[in-house]
Motif scaffolding. Structure first.
Motif, PDB file in Angstrom:
ATOM      1  N   UNK A 147      -9.353   8.404  -6.223  1.00 42.22           N
ATOM      2  CA  UNK A 147      -9.314   8.283  -4.770  1.00 42.22           C
ATOM      3  C   UNK A 147      -7.998   8.804  -4.217  1.00 42.22           C
ATOM      4  N   UNK A 148      -8.034   9.162  -2.942  1.00 41.25           N
ATOM      5  CA  UNK A 148      -6.855   9.538  -2.181  1.00 41.25           C
ATOM      6  C   UNK A 148      -6.721   8.570  -1.011  1.00 41.25           C
ATOM      7  N   UNK A 149      -5.552   7.975  -0.865  1.00 39.07           N
ATOM      8  CA  UNK A 149      -5.323   7.166   0.329  1.00 39.07           C
ATOM      9  C   UNK A 149      -5.189   8.083   1.542  1.00 39.07           C
ATOM     10  N   UNK A 150      -5.410   7.513   2.722  1.00 35.88           N
ATOM     11  CA  UNK A 150      -5.420   8.326   3.939  1.00 35.88           C
ATOM     12  C   UNK A 150      -5.022   7.450   5.115  1.00 35.88           C
ATOM     13  N   UNK A 151      -4.135   7.962   5.963  1.00 37.98           N
ATOM     14  CA  UNK A 151      -3.748   7.245   7.178  1.00 37.98           C
ATOM     15  C   UNK A 151      -3.138   8.220   8.175  1.00 37.98           C
ATOM     16  N   UNK A 152      -2.880   7.713   9.389  1.00 42.58           N
ATOM     17  CA  UNK A 152      -2.260   8.482  10.479  1.00 42.58           C
ATOM     18  C   UNK A 152      -3.109   9.641  10.987  1.00 42.58           C
ATOM     19  N   UNK A 153      -4.351   9.744  10.543  1.00 45.93           N
ATOM     20  CA  UNK A 153      -5.248  10.784  11.047  1.00 45.93           C
ATOM     21  C   UNK A 153      -6.684  10.408  10.722  1.00 45.93           C
ATOM     22  N   UNK A 154      -7.608  10.882  11.553  1.00 41.11           N
ATOM     23  CA  UNK A 154      -9.031  10.760  11.241  1.00 41.11           C
ATOM     24  C   UNK A 154      -9.619  12.114  10.864  1.00 41.11           C
ATOM     25  N   UNK A 155      -8.783  13.145  10.843  1.00 41.58           N
ATOM     26  CA  UNK A 155      -9.233  14.503  10.522  1.00 41.58           C
ATOM     27  C   UNK A 155      -9.236  14.725   9.010  1.00 41.58           C
ATOM     28  N   UNK A 156      -9.992  15.713   8.529  1.00 42.69           N
ATOM     29  CA  UNK A 156      -9.992  16.010   7.096  1.00 42.69           C
ATOM     30  C   UNK A 156      -8.601  16.412   6.602  1.00 42.69           C
ATOM     31  N   UNK A 157      -8.234  15.927   5.409  1.00 43.30           N
ATOM     32  CA  UNK A 157      -6.915  16.220   4.837  1.00 43.30           C
ATOM     33  C   UNK A 157      -6.996  16.869   3.464  1.00 43.30           C
ATOM     34  N   UNK A 190       7.880  18.121  -5.495  1.00 46.85           N
ATOM     35  CA  UNK A 190       7.499  16.952  -4.696  1.00 46.85           C
ATOM     36  C   UNK A 190       7.067  17.343  -3.288  1.00 46.85           C
ATOM     37  N   UNK A 191       7.617  18.430  -2.781  1.00 42.14           N
ATOM     38  CA  UNK A 191       7.312  18.835  -1.402  1.00 42.14           C
ATOM     39  C   UNK A 191       5.871  19.299  -1.227  1.00 42.14           C
ATOM     40  N   UNK A 192       5.212  19.667  -2.324  1.00 40.56           N
ATOM     41  CA  UNK A 192       3.823  20.132  -2.217  1.00 40.56           C
ATOM     42  C   UNK A 192       2.845  19.206  -2.913  1.00 40.56           C
ATOM     43  N   UNK A 193       3.322  18.236  -3.659  1.00 35.16           N
ATOM     44  CA  UNK A 193       2.452  17.400  -4.480  1.00 35.16           C
ATOM     45  C   UNK A 193       1.655  16.409  -3.651  1.00 35.16           C
ATOM     46  N   UNK A 194       0.349  16.283  -3.966  1.00 32.98           N
ATOM     47  CA  UNK A 194      -0.435  15.246  -3.303  1.00 32.98           C
ATOM     48  C   UNK A 194      -0.243  13.881  -3.955  1.00 32.98           C
ATOM     49  N   UNK A 195       0.626  13.814  -4.946  1.00 35.61           N
ATOM     50  CA  UNK A 195       1.022  12.517  -5.497  1.00 35.61           C
ATOM     51  C   UNK A 195       2.191  11.923  -4.725  1.00 35.61           C
ATOM     52  N   UNK A 196       2.671  12.646  -3.731  1.00 30.97           N
ATOM     53  CA  UNK A 196       3.732  12.184  -2.840  1.00 30.97           C
ATOM     54  C   UNK A 196       3.161  12.082  -1.428  1.00 30.97           C
ATOM     55  N   UNK A 197       3.440  10.993  -0.740  1.00 30.08           N
ATOM     56  CA  UNK A 197       2.956  10.808   0.631  1.00 30.08           C
ATOM     57  C   UNK A 197       3.816  11.621   1.593  1.00 30.08           C
ATOM     58  N   UNK A 316      -5.193  -3.436  -6.308  1.00 27.42           N
ATOM     59  CA  UNK A 316      -4.559  -2.518  -7.263  1.00 27.42           C
ATOM     60  C   UNK A 316      -3.099  -2.289  -6.884  1.00 27.42           C
ATOM     61  N   UNK A 317      -2.192  -2.291  -7.862  1.00 29.76           N
ATOM     62  CA  UNK A 317      -0.768  -2.164  -7.543  1.00 29.76           C
ATOM     63  C   UNK A 317      -0.329  -0.752  -7.183  1.00 29.76           C
ATOM     64  N   UNK A 318      -1.140   0.255  -7.382  1.00 35.06           N
ATOM     65  CA  UNK A 318      -0.841   1.678  -7.188  1.00 35.06           C
ATOM     66  C   UNK A 318       0.201   2.170  -8.185  1.00 35.06           C
ATOM     67  N   UNK A 319       0.295   3.487  -8.328  1.00 41.86           N
ATOM     68  CA  UNK A 319       1.309   4.096  -9.185  1.00 41.86           C
ATOM     69  C   UNK A 319       2.475   4.567  -8.325  1.00 41.86           C
ATOM     70  N   UNK A 320       3.658   4.528  -8.888  1.00 40.15           N
ATOM     71  CA  UNK A 320       4.845   4.983  -8.171  1.00 40.15           C
ATOM     72  C   UNK A 320       5.434   3.899  -7.295  1.00 40.15           C
ATOM     73  N   UNK A 321       6.665   4.089  -6.858  1.00 38.51           N
ATOM     74  CA  UNK A 321       7.347   3.071  -6.044  1.00 38.51           C
ATOM     75  C   UNK A 321       6.929   3.106  -4.578  1.00 38.51           C
ATOM     76  N   UNK A 322       6.875   1.943  -3.969  1.00 40.93           N
ATOM     77  CA  UNK A 322       6.695   1.816  -2.517  1.00 40.93           C
ATOM     78  C   UNK A 322       5.409   2.454  -1.997  1.00 40.93           C
ATOM     79  N   UNK A 323       4.371   2.452  -2.815  1.00 41.00           N
ATOM     80  CA  UNK A 323       3.102   3.039  -2.384  1.00 41.00           C
ATOM     81  C   UNK A 323       2.091   1.995  -1.923  1.00 41.00           C
ATOM     82  N   UNK A 324       2.558   0.763  -1.738  1.00 39.63           N
ATOM     83  CA  UNK A 324       1.701  -0.271  -1.194  1.00 39.63           C
ATOM     84  C   UNK A 324       0.661  -0.754  -2.181  1.00 39.63           C
ATOM     85  N   UNK A 325      -0.402  -1.340  -1.659  1.00 40.37           N
ATOM     86  CA  UNK A 325      -1.506  -1.869  -2.449  1.00 40.37           C
ATOM     87  C   UNK A 325      -2.804  -1.188  -2.023  1.00 40.37           C
TER      88      UNK A 325
END
Length: 409
Positions: A147-157, A190-197, A316-325
């Protein structure tokens, strides 16, 4: 007398014309809770027949205030639209010829052959992917949904996510820069990775050789028959309100029978956190247990396993720091025999990338039938902020799929 007869015939003709050019749809809510934006379906063939529509005639769907409601005609000739109905009440909608307003795309997806054949899809709230044959050819055991988390938009990402992640020019620059300045190369990566918010969501969920975010699988002698990556895919609906994909899997070995083939029909509607999935197994000779699983990344994580009320959840605790739940969940329209947490033995834990186990819902699969369930998630940085709110969402959702809105025309 002739004039009177002519007037009567004219009035009857006009009434018939009027009656044939509008269709009233009644949506009934049997629950004592309000329901908003829930997708309903009716036969487009019946609509066309009732309205005597020509092949090229467009239609509109109107609410009781006369405002247009967005709709979609699906691959299987259903007219779908979001309905809002108060508790224990009905709502009426009108269908008639007209020019529909432009509809914002809120559910879409495709195969990404450029990323090892991922099939990825999303709506206005959430995004998902299933791994494909190119990944399996490399020997990677990607059994579960990601899965991919999604916020701040309702448009396709997702198009943007994949485009940046797979940018070959940037990747080449990173490889070259790594020789002289590893830190700068890491920052560029990191600037292009989808593993970074970057402000719209990310991939911070670990799947590995598990059932991931809600895959269903047969069981034999209490052992899960993990499905590998899909073999073929066909996108059947691609928005604006519904995405549907059919996935077929390689033949599997079930108790010595190597001809059993799994097919999944996955549907995601706008406004929903959960996918509807219908699973079938062709050539299966006997009834077997089927489980729906959500991988556990904490042995004592927060789990609700409510078989009686037809849902389960996990934080789920998520992977990486400060990525919420990430709040995981599955719901079941039919009766569930058992819902429980099953932890891996120490040796199996090593084989499954140190995942701790699954929360499982156990049912029976009857040969020739469809096993239907719903699975998905929410993120505490998006619209559902707490586990309590998510558990309530899932409890309500389970009641909705067990007591669906009814539609009459």
């Amino acid at each position: 007398m002739k004039k009177l007869l002519l007037l009567c015939l004219t009035a009857l003709f006009c009434f018939a014309c009027s009656d044939s050019k509008t269709l009233t749809v009644t949506v009934t809510n049997p629950l004592s809770t309000d329901r908003s934006g829930e997708m309903v379906e009716l036969s487009m063939a019946e609509v066309s027949n009732r309205l005597k529509l020509a092949d090229t005639t467009q239609i509109v769907v109107l609410n009781v205030e006369g405002e247009q409601v967005p709709y979609q005609i699906t691959y299987d000739d259903k007219l779908i639209f979001p309905a809002t109905v108060a508790a224990n009440a009905t709502a009426t909608y009108t269908i008639q010829p007209g020019t529909p307003e432009d509809i914002e795309v809120k559910a879409c997806g495709r195969q990404y052959p450029e990323r090892l054949d991922d099939v990825a899809w999303e709506n206005d709230l959430v995004a998902f992917r299933a791994y494909g044959p190119a990944l399996q050819a490399r020997g990677e055991r990607g059994f579960g949904y990601d899965l991919f988390t999604k916020y701040n938009t309702t448009e396709p990402v997702l198009e943007s996510f994949y485009e940046k992640e797979l940018n070959q020019d940037v990747r080449a620059n990173i490889a070259e820069l790594r020789k002289t300045d590893p830190k700068a190369a890491s920052e560029l990566g990191n600037s292009i990775s989808y593993h970074i918010d970057h402000g719209y969501g990310m991939d911070c969920y670990a799947v590995g050789p598990t059932l991931g975010a809600g895959v269903a699988a047969l069981m034999v002698n209490d052992s899960i028959l993990y499905p590998w990556c899909y073999k073929t895919q066909e996108v059947l609906d691609n928005g604006p309100l519904r995405f549907t994909v059919r996935l077929e899997f390689p033949a599997m070995n079930v108790k010595g029978d190597t001809t059993v083939v799994e097919t999944r029909l996955i549907t995601l509607d706008a406004g929903s956190h959960l996918n509807k999935t219908a699973v079938s197994y062709s050539n299966l000779k006997e009834t077997l247990p089927v489980v729906t699983g959500i991988v556990l990344h904490e042995p004592d994580g927060a789990v609700v396993a409510d078989a009686a009320n037809g849902y389960m959840t996990y934080v789920d605790p998520t992977t990486g720091p400060d990525n919420g739940k990430i709040f995981m969940g599955a719901a079941f329209p039919a009766a569930v025999k058992e819902a429980k947490t099953v932890l891996f033995p120490a040796e199996e834990k090593k084989q499954r990338n140190n995942a701790d186990g699954h929360v499982l819902a156990v049912s029976d699969y009857e040969p020739g039938a469809d096993y239907v369930y719903y699975w998905g998630f929410a993120w505490d940085k998006a619209d559902i902020k707490t586990a309590e709110a998510w558990n309530q969402y899932m409890a309500d959702f389970a009641q909705k799929v067990r007591h669906p809105l009814t539609v009459s025309i």
